[in-house]
Write an enzyme that holds these catalytic residues in place. Structure first.
Site, PDB file in Angstrom:
ATOM      1  N   LEU A  56       1.211  -0.695   0.123  1.00 43.49           N
ATOM      2  CA  LEU A  56       0.612  -0.375  -0.238  1.00 43.49           C
ATOM      3  C   LEU A  56       1.380   1.649   0.324  1.00 43.49           C
ATOM      4  O   LEU A  56       2.394   0.856   0.710  1.00 43.49           O
ATOM      5  CB  LEU A  56      -0.551   0.259   1.394  1.00 43.49           C
ATOM      6  N   ASP A  57       0.351   1.860  -0.548  1.00 43.48           N
ATOM      7  CA  ASP A  57       1.187   3.862  -0.645  1.00 43.48           C
ATOM      8  C   ASP A  57       1.382   4.010   0.722  1.00 43.48           C
ATOM      9  O   ASP A  57       0.749   3.828   1.527  1.00 43.48           O
ATOM     10  CB  ASP A  57       0.353   4.378  -1.048  1.00 43.48           C
ATOM     11  N   ARG A  58       2.460   5.046   1.214  1.00 42.23           N
ATOM     12  CA  ARG A  58       2.764   5.171   1.893  1.00 42.23           C
ATOM     13  C   ARG A  58       1.930   5.477   3.216  1.00 42.23           C
ATOM     14  O   ARG A  58       1.127   5.943   4.145  1.00 42.23           O
ATOM     15  CB  ARG A  58       3.940   6.128   2.527  1.00 42.23           C
TER      16      ARG A  58
END
Length: 270
Positions: free
Chosen positions: A107-109
């Site tokens: 998942l993105d940050r």
């Protein structure tokens, strides 16, 4: 204090979050307000452009807050709720220090929500196969700017990575180096300026949801890369409003993980 040297041109905030482990957006903003950030030895109090080779020193208080919360665990897999502000790799590092763990997906940050890790090699193989063959159903919840033209739709476009800028670009027609993407949505609720969507990924590419929705004029509120900083500031939202909300598993009947068929993990606990 944490320091880094810019390896590319870009905004201070973006490069700091990408290079300093354990630094959250909130902590970075506080450091800027308190003039606890130095660029090449000079204190700064606002975001700015960095050039390759610039040295950045950031003074901030690093908390011991866990990067995730456990949703489900058995002998084969671990399902967690990843918190915003941490990379998937940082979460994996924390978990793998405690037990044998295998990395499955990202998942993105600044996207929070459901992630799954394998706890043995057999589970790793089965989970990787499920994500590769897209037999799992992933649903995201996003708050976007504006009202959608339809209550539900499946959007198609073409996505091309721009590795130099660490972003992607969306095109209505195929261009050299692009891949087709499909993003489905359903409006859950809306107000005068924003809409809450249930988003289904039919293809899973880097930044797909964020870039695709922005391309059609409905960026995710709080998104600093594909959104509008002026609108985010006016709405008082500093965190990206995108959550990996639900994951439904589906394996072959002969799979050692078949006992988890149709098992749905949802942040709402359903």
């Amino acid at each position: 204090m944490k320091s880094f040297i810019a390896d590319k041109n870009g905004k201070l905030t973006r490069l700091a979050l990408d290079n300093v482990q354990g630094l959250s957006y909130g902590a970075l903003m506080k450091s800027l307000r308190d003039k606890d950030v130095k660029v090449n030895g000079v204190r700064v109090k606002a975001d700015m452009m960095l050039n390759v080779g610039d040295k950045v020193d950031i003074y901030f208080k690093q908390t011991a807050t866990s990067k995730y919360a456990v949703i489900f665990r058995d002998e084969n897999l671990l399902v967690i709720n990843k918190k915003r502000g941490f990379t998937s790799e940082e979460v994996f590092d924390e978990i793998s220090q405690k037990e044998e763990t295998y990395f499955i997906h990202r998942l993105d940050r600044n996207t929070d929500g459901i992630m799954v890790f394998a706890l043995n090699k057999v589970a790793e193989e089965e989970l990787l196969l499920g994500f590769k063959n897209r037999t799992f159903t992933k649903i995201y919840r996003a708050t976007v700017y504006g009202k959608m033209p339809k209550k539900s739709d499946i959007l198609t476009a073409f996505l091309k990575k721009d590795s130099e800028k660490s972003e992607v670009k969306i095109f209505d027609k195929e261009v050299l180096g692009s891949v087709m993407i499909k993003t489905g949505y359903q409006v859950e609720k809306e107000d005068e300026e924003t809409s809450v969507l249930s988003v289904t990924l039919y293809t899973g590419k880097t930044h797909q949801i964020r870039a695709h929705l922005a391309h059609v004029g409905h960026f995710i509120i709080g998104d600093g890369k594909y959104g509008d900083d002026r609108i985010n500031k006016r709405l008082g939202v500093k965190e990206q409003q995108l959550t990996a909300y639900s994951l439904t598993l589906s394996f072959d009947d002969k799979s050692p993980l078949a006992y988890l068929n149709k098992k749905t993990f949802t942040l709402g606990g359903k």
